[in-house]
Design an enzyme around this catalytic site. Structure first.
Site, PDB file in Angstrom:
ATOM      1  N   ARG A   1     106.699  57.244  15.766  1.00  0.00           N
ATOM      2  CA  ARG A   1     105.414  56.744  15.254  1.00  0.00           C
ATOM      3  C   ARG A   1     104.226  57.649  15.620  1.00  0.00           C
ATOM      4  O   ARG A   1     104.264  58.839  15.333  1.00  0.00           O
ATOM      5  CB  ARG A   1     105.225  55.288  15.744  1.00  0.00           C
ATOM      6  CG  ARG A   1     106.198  54.367  14.977  1.00  0.00           C
ATOM      7  CD  ARG A   1     106.299  52.975  15.533  1.00  0.00           C
ATOM      8  NE  ARG A   1     105.065  52.271  15.736  1.00  0.00           N
ATOM      9  CZ  ARG A   1     104.488  51.409  14.883  1.00  0.00           C
ATOM     10  NH1 ARG A   1     105.045  51.165  13.713  1.00  0.00           N
ATOM     11  NH2 ARG A   1     103.382  50.777  15.199  1.00  0.00           N
TER      12      ARG A   1
ATOM     13  N   ASP B   1      92.562  51.893  22.366  1.00  0.00           N
ATOM     14  CA  ASP B   1      92.517  50.944  21.251  1.00  0.00           C
ATOM     15  C   ASP B   1      91.063  50.578  20.983  1.00  0.00           C
ATOM     16  O   ASP B   1      90.365  50.103  21.874  1.00  0.00           O
ATOM     17  CB  ASP B   1      93.330  49.694  21.612  1.00  0.00           C
ATOM     18  CG  ASP B   1      93.605  48.831  20.397  1.00  0.00           C
ATOM     19  OD1 ASP B   1      92.675  48.615  19.588  1.00  0.00           O
ATOM     20  OD2 ASP B   1      94.750  48.365  20.249  1.00  0.00           O
TER      21      ASP B   1
ATOM     22  N   TYR C   1      96.763  43.016  27.323  1.00  0.00           N
ATOM     23  CA  TYR C   1      96.790  44.337  26.670  1.00  0.00           C
ATOM     24  C   TYR C   1      95.382  44.928  26.611  1.00  0.00           C
ATOM     25  O   TYR C   1      95.165  46.098  26.941  1.00  0.00           O
ATOM     26  CB  TYR C   1      97.376  44.192  25.255  1.00  0.00           C
ATOM     27  CG  TYR C   1      97.201  45.414  24.374  1.00  0.00           C
ATOM     28  CD1 TYR C   1      98.101  46.469  24.424  1.00  0.00           C
ATOM     29  CD2 TYR C   1      96.109  45.514  23.492  1.00  0.00           C
ATOM     30  CE1 TYR C   1      97.934  47.596  23.617  1.00  0.00           C
ATOM     31  CE2 TYR C   1      95.937  46.632  22.691  1.00  0.00           C
ATOM     32  CZ  TYR C   1      96.849  47.665  22.755  1.00  0.00           C
ATOM     33  OH  TYR C   1      96.669  48.779  21.965  1.00  0.00           O
TER      34      TYR C   1
END
Ligand SMILES: NC(=O)c1ccc[n+]([C@@H]2O[C@H](COP(=O)([O-])OP(=O)(O)OC[C@H]3O[C@@H](n4cnc5c(N)ncnc54)[C@H](OP(=O)(O)O)[C@@H]3O)[C@@H](O)[C@H]2O)c1
Length: 244
Positions: free
Chosen positions: A16, A143, A156
């Site tokens: 990925r 992120d 997370y």
């Protein structure tokens, strides 16, 4: 940094987003040390695809849950290549169930071990092996969602928020010889079990540019950060404006 002839460690570099970064580095002439966890067959395939660019590519399996094993990665790469110029902290886990009430201690520990402690130990080992007169680069994969403090993906988010802060702290700590930057991803690839349609629909609804990104776009931006020797402590959002 000129990438030709340099050496890079990429965690989770077999699949990925990590695979796209690995192959972009290889295409740029950089030797790659591909870390993987369980993806042994994809690691071999990515190694072969990287070698097709005429560079050296090694694969190395290490469970990022285990601190001792994590600490073996940089020494293994230096044993293979002599030194490591670039570290890409890409590997992470993103559990589906990770709410405030639903996150138990085992999941909390696993998230913090893999997503935060492993990059910390790798940065430490990377910095320790760098000769003080040679430039080095670290890129952490973050992120973009942590720019907004919503409570979804609870633990997370905390790991990625801390890694964001660590990126900026290490930019200070490791200057002037090592640059430390990050890419903060938005909708790039569908989560496991979901197809491209899911991501396209989500992006249409939420992303100002009304389309998802791609692993190739992430890789291009990682290489951009690596090539810029006056950038450090920069976190580049790659999210089509979603978290503005
Ligand atoms: N995909 C997105 O749209 C998106 C969005 C925001 C942020 N990100 C961030 O971008 C990065 C890459 O995302 P991705 O979607 O490509 O991730 P992914 O498909 O979930 O892959 C995660 C990688 O981490 C490795 N890994 C996980 N647990 C491990 C362990 N215990 N030991 C060793 N390796 C382990 C896996 O290696 P093996 O397969 O070999 O086990 C895999 O290569 C991550 O940091 C993620 O948080 C991605």
């Amino acid at each position: 940094m000129e990438l030709q002839g340099k050496t890079a460690v990429i965690t989770g570099g077999a699949v990925r987003v990590g695979k796209a970064i690995t192959l972009a580095l290889a295409e740029a002439g950089c030797h790659v040390f591909i870390h993987y966890g369980r993806s042994a067959t994809p690691a071999l395939e990515t190694q072969q695809a990287a070698q097709a660019y005429g560079i050296r590519a090694e694969i190395y399996s290490a469970d990022l849950n285990d601190a001792t094993v994590v600490q073996s990665i940089i020494p293994a790469a230096t044993a293979a290549f002599g030194h490591v110029d670039i570290l890409i902290n890409n590997a992470a886990i993103f559990p589906e169930e990770d709410s405030f009430t639903g996150t138990d201690l085992a999941l909390w520990d696993e998230l913090f071990y893999i997503n935060l402690r492993a990059p910390f130990l790798l940065c430490q080992a990377f910095a320790a092996q760098r000769p003080s007169d040679r430039p080095g680069c670290i890129v952490n994969v973050l992120d973009a969602r942590v720019r907004r403090p919503y409570p979804d993906h609870f633990a997370y988010r905390l790991t990625k928020s801390a890694l964001w802060q660590m990126t900026e702290m290490l930019a200070h700590e490791l200057a002037p010889h090592i640059t430390v930057n990050g890419v903060a991803l938005g909708a790039i690839l569908p989560p496991p079990g979901k197809g491209q349609d899911y991501l396209d629909n989500l992006a249409q609804a939420r992303v100002p540019l009304q389309r998802p990104g791609s692993a190739a776009i992430v890789a291009q931006n990682v290489l951009h950060l690596l090539r810029q020797d006056f950038l450090t402590g920069v976190i580049l959002p790659i999210d089509g404006g979603e978290f503005l």
